[in-house]
Enzyme design. Structure first.
Site, mmCIF file in Angstrom:
data_model
loop_
_atom_site.group_PDB
_atom_site.id
_atom_site.type_symbol
_atom_site.label_atom_id
_atom_site.label_comp_id
_atom_site.label_asym_id
_atom_site.label_seq_id
_atom_site.Cartn_x
_atom_site.Cartn_y
_atom_site.Cartn_z
ATOM 1 N N TYR A 1 -20.513 -1.177 -11.819
ATOM 2 C CA TYR A 1 -19.456 -2.003 -11.225
ATOM 3 C C TYR A 1 -19.615 -3.474 -11.628
ATOM 4 C CZ TYR A 1 -16.656 -3.806 -7.246
ATOM 5 O OH TYR A 1 -15.742 -4.433 -6.444
ATOM 6 N N LYS B 1 -17.002 -5.644 -13.736
ATOM 7 C CA LYS B 1 -16.376 -6.823 -13.128
ATOM 8 C C LYS B 1 -16.637 -8.090 -13.941
ATOM 9 C CE LYS B 1 -14.169 -5.252 -9.517
ATOM 10 N NZ LYS B 1 -12.701 -5.032 -9.671
#
Ligand code: NAI
Length: 304
Positions: free
Chosen positions: A165, A169
């Protein structure tokens, strides 16, 4: 009700729930026609369900706005294409893309599987690329457009168990900046929002002790609709000069986040050896090293 987005058309990914839903409803309330995209899957991205998107469309229509539902996956380039085509078919144009769809597959790094890595990169990073790419030609042609991408302090600062993640991101931050640079000549803008909001994404925090319960009660004040005003403004003509930025929103606070720049440099006329790096460069630089912070170390006060 001000018509800040009157006449504009927005594609908002993952807007069947959480933060995206708040943005879809507020954009519609400010006059935008909205494509409410949501695959409707579980938090890990498994499964599909058309009802969250349909429910948001019904709510927008009931409030007098314009919206259509789309159930495609942002991870599928053809699906991303269809979302943008649906905006053109239904409303005749596209002005705003909000890349908000997301999933989580948290694992400590040594247990992170390729499946969990790929699933998260596919939805977040590739998803942002796919939908942005599908709209880019139209934005270029009309000489205007606004991209709003969702990043996270899990990447910007750090967090445990989120290598997939965090990487996605941070990738989105680089993508947004690159789009801002490449498309500014066509008046196309690209910005990131790093949100904090009580949604199903952080709703699994345990409440086994009174301390945990108190913490969760504070987090629950950060309702997803607190993120929408900034997203709406970024989509509006008032934001014509705002591009390439990273914002954060946490309850009633809005932050402009930093972007990496040199912090300190050392120079040695004759060049460096590994030894002089150790003896000279590092003693000069190490006072400026960053701690191994996670998001909560930096955002260390209660949401206000
Ligand atoms: P959420 O889970 O409530 O909503 C995300 C929506 O995206 C879901 O409705 C889901 O069905 C949809 N979605 C997932 N995969 C999709 C796909 N392949 N195609 C289309 N739709 C898909 O999550 P939340 O909290 O509203 O998150 C929104 C964004 O904000 C995400 O990008 C998330 O990473 C980011 N974010 C959220 C934070 C928070 O505190 N809630 C913190 C930092 C970032």
């Amino acid at each position: 009700m001000s018509g800040m987005l009157e006449g504009k058309v927005a594609v908002i990914t993952g807007s069947g729930r959480g933060i995206g839903r708040g943005i879809a409803e507020m954009m519609a309330s400010r006059g935008a026609s909205v494509v409410v995209n949501d695959l409707g899957g579980g938090i890990d991205g498994e499964g599909t369900d058309t009802s969250p998107a349909a429910e948001v469309v019904d709510a927008i229509k009931a409030a007098g706005g314009n919206a259509v539902a789309n159930g495609d996956s942002v991870a599928d380039p053809a699906g991303a294409q269809r979302m943008v085509e649906q905006a053109l078919d239904s409303f005749g144009r596209v002005d705003i893309v909000v890349n908000n769809a997301g999933i989580l597959r948290d694992r400590i790094f040594h247990r992170m599987s390729h499946v969990d890595w790929n699933a998260v990169i596919d939805v977040h990073l590739h998803g942002c690329f796919n939908v942005s790419k599908a709209a880019a030609g139209h934005f270029k042609e009309q000489g205007s457009g606004s991209f709003v991408h969702f990043t996270s302090t899990s990447g910007l600062v750090g967090n445990f168990g989120q290598s997939n993640y965090s990487a996605a991101k941070m990738g989105i931050v680089g993508l947004s900046k690159s789009i801002a640079l490449d498309m500014s000549r066509y008046n196309v803008r690209s910005n990131c929002i790093s949100p904090f909001a009580w949604s199903r994404m952080i709703g699994s925090i345990p409440t086994d002790t009174p301390e945990q319960e108190a913490r969760v009660a504070k987090l629950q004040q950060m309702t997803p609709d607190k993120i929408a005003p900034l997203a709406v403004w970024l989509g509006s003509d008032g934001a014509a000069d705002c591009t390439g930025q990273i914002f954060a929103v946490r309850n009633n606070e809005v932050f402009l986040m930093s972007q990496p720049r040199p912090v300190r440099s050392v120079h040695r006329g004759e060049g460096w050896t590994p030894e002089t790096i150790g003896e000279h460069a590092m003693p000069a630089l190490e006072k400026h090293f960053y701690d191994l912070d996670v998001s909560i170390d930096v955002f260390s006060w209660d949401p206000v």
